[in-house]
Write a protein that holds these residues in place. Sequence first.
Motif, PDB file in Angstrom:
ATOM      1  N   GLY A  33      -2.214  -1.926  -5.003  1.00  0.00           N
ATOM      2  CA  GLY A  33      -0.857  -2.451  -4.960  1.00  0.00           C
ATOM      3  C   GLY A  33      -0.455  -3.100  -6.263  1.00  0.00           C
ATOM      4  O   GLY A  33       0.667  -2.906  -6.757  1.00  0.00           O
TER       5      GLY A  33
ATOM      6  N   ARG B 172       0.818  -1.217   0.000  1.00  0.00           N
ATOM      7  CA  ARG B 172       0.000   0.000   0.000  1.00  0.00           C
ATOM      8  C   ARG B 172       0.848   1.261   0.000  1.00  0.00           C
ATOM      9  O   ARG B 172       0.323   2.365  -0.171  1.00  0.00           O
TER      10      ARG B 172
ATOM     11  N   GLU C  52     -10.283  -0.004   1.595  1.00  0.00           N
ATOM     12  CA  GLU C  52      -9.087  -0.639   2.160  1.00  0.00           C
ATOM     13  C   GLU C  52      -8.710  -1.901   1.384  1.00  0.00           C
ATOM     14  O   GLU C  52      -7.535  -2.132   1.078  1.00  0.00           O
TER      15      GLU C  52
ATOM     16  N   ALA D  62      -7.416  -0.897  -2.067  1.00  0.00           N
ATOM     17  CA  ALA D  62      -6.064  -0.342  -1.972  1.00  0.00           C
ATOM     18  C   ALA D  62      -5.031  -1.449  -1.859  1.00  0.00           C
ATOM     19  O   ALA D  62      -3.953  -1.389  -2.469  1.00  0.00           O
ATOM     20  N   LEU D  63      -5.351  -2.489  -1.078  1.00  0.00           N
ATOM     21  CA  LEU D  63      -4.421  -3.597  -0.883  1.00  0.00           C
ATOM     22  C   LEU D  63      -4.259  -4.415  -2.156  1.00  0.00           C
ATOM     23  O   LEU D  63      -3.142  -4.619  -2.642  1.00  0.00           O
TER      24      LEU D  63
END
Length: 220
Positions: free
Chosen positions: A107, A57, A99, A102-103
């Motif tokens: 990434g 992240r 979240e 985003a991970l």
Amino acid sequence: MVIVGAGPGLGSALARRFGAEGYDVGLVARDRTRLETDAATLRAAGVAATAHPADVRDEAGLRAALDAAGPIDVLIWAVGPGSAPIAPAGEVTAPGVIEQVALHVGGAVTAVRHVLPPMLTRGAGTVLIATGASSVVPIAVLGDVGIAMAGLRNWALGLRAAVAGQGVHVATVTIATLLAPGHPVGDPDAVAARFLALAGAPERAEEVIGDLDEVRRLVG
């Protein structure tokens, strides 16, 4: 080759399998101590392995880790669920989705966009993106993760089309089974061998490990 999300199970199996084919292996994950131990174990077994700690992240940190690993011919994205709680479909919240995206998606986009330009310049390279069964089959208990997994698979297949004819092989691996030593389908060494076979088959867009129809039956 570099494994982002290199864990002690599948990550180590991938490193051993590709290392046996003569690849130098870079391991990227958050836990520096465990990562350095895994790299040392691989080196003791004859694999040229290096550890590059990074949180996927952290865009700058991830790019720096990829640079430290050296020129990359094969990138494998194999990031697990992480520490964020997983919400079932009926309890998904916007922050939870953000979240997970985003991970898993953020990434992957950071990593692939960093290694892709040199691959395109060379006209050669391989990117393998691992997802789970929820990338294809709606699984109620994996509500926010399923959103991220489906988006990741969709983007990877779209990217494959975008770089078609330019010498870069992009494919997905959908893992729809338990990963465990001795498992008839999900033994990490057997799964790693299928990653290697896919890396050498640029005409193929996807490998499915397990039975998606069985997953559909299990989730109703």
